[in-house]
Scaffold this active site. Structure first.
Site, PDB file in Angstrom:
ATOM      1  N   SER A 133       0.948  -1.122  -0.047  1.00 19.31           N
ATOM      2  CA  SER A 133       0.035   0.151  -0.126  1.00 19.31           C
ATOM      3  C   SER A 133       0.935   1.152  -0.063  1.00 19.31           C
ATOM      4  O   SER A 133       2.199   1.165   0.545  1.00 19.31           O
ATOM      5  CB  SER A 133      -0.884   0.298   1.248  1.00 19.31           C
ATOM      6  OG  SER A 133      -1.636   1.263   1.500  1.00 19.31           O
ATOM      7  N   TYR A 146      -2.678  -0.519  10.907  1.00 21.72           N
ATOM      8  CA  TYR A 146      -2.824  -0.996   9.460  1.00 21.72           C
ATOM      9  C   TYR A 146      -1.327  -0.736   8.723  1.00 21.72           C
ATOM     10  O   TYR A 146      -1.051  -1.359   7.987  1.00 21.72           O
ATOM     11  CB  TYR A 146      -3.906  -0.308   8.929  1.00 21.72           C
ATOM     12  CG  TYR A 146      -4.003  -0.600   7.151  1.00 21.72           C
ATOM     13  CD1 TYR A 146      -4.256  -1.904   6.642  1.00 21.72           C
ATOM     14  CD2 TYR A 146      -3.733   0.521   6.510  1.00 21.72           C
ATOM     15  CE1 TYR A 146      -4.103  -1.704   5.469  1.00 21.72           C
ATOM     16  CE2 TYR A 146      -3.621   0.156   5.075  1.00 21.72           C
ATOM     17  CZ  TYR A 146      -3.943  -0.917   4.486  1.00 21.72           C
ATOM     18  OH  TYR A 146      -3.696  -0.938   3.232  1.00 21.72           O
TER      19      TYR A 146
END
Length: 278
Positions: A133, A146
Site C-alpha cells: 500500500s 494497518y
C-alpha cells in the site's frame, strides 16, 4: 507450458480483478483462492481454477501449495494479495484485532512465501508479487496498526528481493493508493468499533471517517481495482519488472510529497486535514 500463478484473496476487490485479468492470458494458469470456495465460484467461467486457502491457517496453506505443485511441479508465481484494514487509534484499538490483521497481512504472506520458495529455487525461476500500500510509506492518523502491517510488507519485500535474486526469482511490490473496493467500508467499520462512547479521540475519529469516505468517493483521488490488476500483470510478465509499482496518480503525489516535506511539515498538513485529537 503455462506458468501456474497462485493468487490469494480473490473473493472481491483487487484480488478478484487480478484473477479475472490474469485468467484471460493463455500463458498463465491462474489459481484463484479464498477462505470459502462459494465466494469465488464466478471466477471459474472466467478461466481460473479455484482453491480453498486461508492465509491464517498452516494446513490450508500447505494444501493449496501442494495442489499446485502436484499438477505443475511448482508454483511459478505467487501474488500475495490477501489483506484488510484494522482502523482505530493506537490507544483504543483492541490488540486481538491487531493480531488478526498481522496474521493476514504479514505472517500469512510470509509463510506462503516460505512454502513456494523451495519449488521456485529448484526450477531456477519464479515471481513473487506482494500487494502492499502507499500506506507502507506514510501514515495517516487512525490507521497506525494497518500502516504498521504495510511497513512490514515493505521490509519483507526488500529483503526477499535481494535474497532470491541469485535463484532467478523476481520480487515486486505493488503500492496502491485509494482503490474503490470494500476495503474502505471495512476500515470505517473497524474505526467505529474501536472508539468507545465518550472517547477522547471522538473528534479525530469523526474527521478520519469523513475524510476517508470523501476520498474513496472521489474519482480524482481513487481508482478502480482494475488499475491494480494491471500493475500486478506487469510485475508478473515484464522481463525486467520494477521493484515497486505505485498505483494511482494521487498515491504517487502523496508518496513524493511525504518524502520531500519531512515529518514536521507533513504533520502540519495532517492537522489541516484532520484537526486535533480533542
Amino acid at each position: 507450458m503455462t506458468i501456474p500463478v497462485l493468487v490469494t484473496g480473490t473473493s472481491s476487490g483487487i484480488g478478484r480483478a487480478a484473477a479475472e485479468r490474469l485468467a484471460r492470458r493463455t500463458d498463465l494458469t491462474v489459481y484463484a483462492t479464498a477462505r470459502r470456495l462459494d465466494s469465488i465460484q464466478s471466477l471459474a467461467p472466467a478461466g481460473a481454477r479455484l482453491l480453498e486457502l486461508d492465509v491464517t491457517d498452516e494446513d490450508s496453506m500447505r494444501k493449496a501449495v501442494a495442489s499446485v505443485e502436484a499438477e505443475h511441479g511448482r508454483v511459478g508465481a505467487l501474488v500475495n494479495n490477501a489483506g484488510y484494514g484494522e482502523y482505530g487509534t493506537i490507544e483504543e484499538t483492541g490488540l486481538d484485532g491487531v493480531r488478526r490483521q498481522f496474521e493476514t497481512n504479514v505472517f500469512g504472506l510470509a509463510r506462503l512465501t516460505q512454502l513456494v520458495l523451495p519449488g521456485m529455487r529448484a526450477a531456477g525461476s519464479g515471481r513473487i508479487v506482494n500487494v502492499g500500500s502507499m500506506g507502507g510509506r506514510m501514515v495517516f492518523p487512525g490507521g497506525g496498526y494497518y500502516h504498521a502491517s504495510k511497513y512490514a510488507v515493505e521490509a519483507l519485500t526488500d529483503a526477499l528481493r535481494f535474497e532470491t535474486a541469485p535463484f532467478n526469482i523476481k520480487v515486486s511490490l505493488i503500492e496502491p493508493g485509494l482503490i474503490r473496493t470494500a476495503f474502505g467500508d471495512t476500515a470505517a467499520h473497524t474505526l467505529a468499533e474501536s472508539s468507545r462512547h465518550g472517547s477522547p479521540y471522538s473528534r479525530l475519529n469523526a474527521a478520519v471517517d469523513e475524510q476517508m469516505a470523501a476520498s474513496y468517493r472521489s474519482r480524482l483521488l481513487s481508482a478502480g481495482p482494475e488499475a491494480v490488476a494491471k500493475a500486478i500483470e506487469r510485475a508478473l510478465t515484464a522481463t525486467h519488472p520494477r521493484t515497486r509499482y505505485v498505483v494511482t496518480p494521487a498515491a504517487k503525489a502523496l508518496v513524493h510529497t511525504r518524502r520531500l516535506l519531512g515529518g514536521r511539515v507533513f504533520d502540519s498538513y495532517l492537522r489541516m486535514q484532520f484537526g486535533g485529537a480533542r
